[in-house]
Write an enzyme that holds these catalytic residues in place. Structure first.
Site, short mmCIF file in Angstrom:
data_model
loop_
_atom_site.label_atom_id
_atom_site.label_comp_id
_atom_site.label_asym_id
_atom_site.label_seq_id
_atom_site.Cartn_x
_atom_site.Cartn_y
_atom_site.Cartn_z
CB CYS A 175 -0.96 -0.06 1.19
SG CYS A 175 -2.35 1.06 1.01
CG HIS A 192 -3.46 -3.76 3.28
ND1 HIS A 192 -2.41 -3.11 3.90
CD2 HIS A 192 -4.17 -2.79 2.66
CE1 HIS A 192 -2.50 -1.81 3.69
NE2 HIS A 192 -3.55 -1.59 2.94
CD GLU A 244 -0.56 -5.63 5.70
OE1 GLU A 244 -0.62 -6.21 4.59
OE2 GLU A 244 -0.77 -4.41 5.82
#
Lengths: 79, 220
Positions: B86, B194, B196
Site C-alpha cells: 500500500c 494487504h 498482512e
C-alpha cells in the site's frame, strides 16, 4: 527572488480529478469546457539572487522532490 | 529470518505487518523509525501501509526522501528482499526502485473492501507457496492505488513476468489490472492489497499468509 512552480500531469496520464471538475462545471451550467486538468502550484522564496543559479537549483528541486517526472511535467518562473 | 519494519509518521499498518511477520517467522521484527540513518543487518525489509506524512505533495513522496530510505534504497538495490504494501508500494515507486506511479483511484473514492486477486507469477521470492493463477481474497484500503506506467514499461513488466498480482475486478482503474509488481532482479515487491491483514481465519481469511511463508521458506 520568488520561484513559481507549476506541476501538471503529462499528456496521456488520466486525471480523474480533472474529469470530475469538468463534469461539475457542466452541472453548474458552464458550457464550452472541453477538458479540465488539475495540477499543483508551489511558491518558493529564494535567498539566491542570481537567476541562472536560482533556476538550476529549483530545477533540481523539481526533479528530486516537487514533481514526479514519471507522471508529471513542471515549469518554473522566477521573479 | 531477521526482519525490519520501517515506521514513518502516519504509518498505520506497521503493527499489522509486525504481527504477521512474528506469527509466520516466529521472530519479532525490528521496528525502525524513519529518522534513523542506519539499522541492524536484516534478511528482509518491510515498508508498511498507511498515510505517511499525511500523503503531502504526493503519496509516499516525503517518506521516499526520509533519512532511513537512503539506507533502505541502498540495501534493496543491493539485493535485500524488500516488500512494500500500500503506502509502502507508493514509497517504492517514489524512490524509483519500482517503475510507474500510483495515482488517485479512477472512481475518486477511497476503496476499502476485500478484493479478488490472481497470482500471476508464482515463481518469485514472494509468491512461491501460491499456485500460478491461484485466486486469493485480500483487502485493499486506499485512495491512490491506480497503477500507471507508460506502455513500454507495462509491456516490459508483462514480458518479464514481473506482474505478481492482478485484480480480478475493477478496483481503482489500474492499468492492465496491476495490483503488484516486482523489480527486474526479483527481490523487491510492491503491492496495494494487504496480505498482512489476512494471515489467519480470525482476521477474515488467511489467503495472505502464503506470501509470508514464501519469503520465510526461501530465506530460512
Amino acid at each position: 527572488m520568488k520561484a513559481r512552480i507549476h506541476v501538471t500531469l503529462k499528456n496521456g496520464v488520466l486525471d480523474p480529478q480533472g474529469k470530475a471538475i469538468e463534469h461539475a462545471l457542466g452541472n453548474l451550467g458552464f458550457g464550452g469546457v472541453d477538458a479540465a486538468r488539475q495540477g499543483k502550484y508551489i511558491e518558493l522564496d529564494l535567498v539566491e539572487t542570481d537567476r541562472d543559479a536560482a533556476h538550476a537549483s529549483v530545477d533540481e528541486m523539481c526533479r528530486k522532490l516537487l514533481a514526479n517526472t514519471v507522471i508529471e511535467n513542471y515549469s518554473i518562473e522566477l521573479e | 529470518m531477521k526482519s525490519a519494519v520501517i515506521v514513518f509518521p502516519g504509518s498505520n499498518c506497521d503493527r499489522d505487518m509486525a504481527v504477521a511477520l512474528e506469527k509466520v517467522t516466529g521472530v519479532k521484527p525490528t521496528m525502525v523509525w524513519h529518522q534513523d540513518h542506519d539499522f541492524d543487518a536484516v534478511d528482509f525489509i518491510a515498508l508498511p501501509g498507511g498515510f505517511s506524512y499525511g500523503d503531502y505533495l504526493r503519496c509516499g513522496a516525503m517518506s521516499a526522501r526520509s533519512n532511513v530510505m537512503t539506507e533502505v534504497v541502498k540495501r534493496a538495490a543491493g539485493g535485500v528482499p524488500t516488500l512494500g504494501i500500500c503506502n509502502g508500494f507508493q514509497v517504492l515507486t517514489e524512490t524509483g526502485l519500482l517503475p510507474g506511479a500510483l495515482m488517485r483511484n479512477a472512481g475518486l473514492h477511497f476503496v476499502c473492501k476485500d478484493v479478488k486477486l490472481s497470482v500471476e507469477n508464482a515463481d518469485t521470492l514472494f509468491t512461491a507457496d501460491y499456485m500460478e493463477g491461484e485466486e486469493i481474497l485480500v483487502p485493499v484500503a486506499h485512495h491512490d492505488g491506480n497503477y500507471f506506467a507508460d506502455d513500454d514499461t507495462l509491456d516490459e513488466l508483462e514480458d518479464e513476468g514481473r506482474v505478481a498480482f492482478r485484480y480480478l475486478m475493477d478496483v481503482n482503474g489500474s492499468q492492465r489490472g496491476i495490483a503488484g509488481i516486482t523489480n527486474a532482479r526479483g527481490n523487491i515487491l510492491g503491492m496495494m492489497p494487504h496480505p498482512e491483514r489476512m494471515i489467519e481465519p480470525a482476521l477474515g481469511g488467511s489467503h495472505g499468509r502464503k506470501l509470508f511463508t514464501s519469503i520465510m521458506n526461501r530465506l530460512g
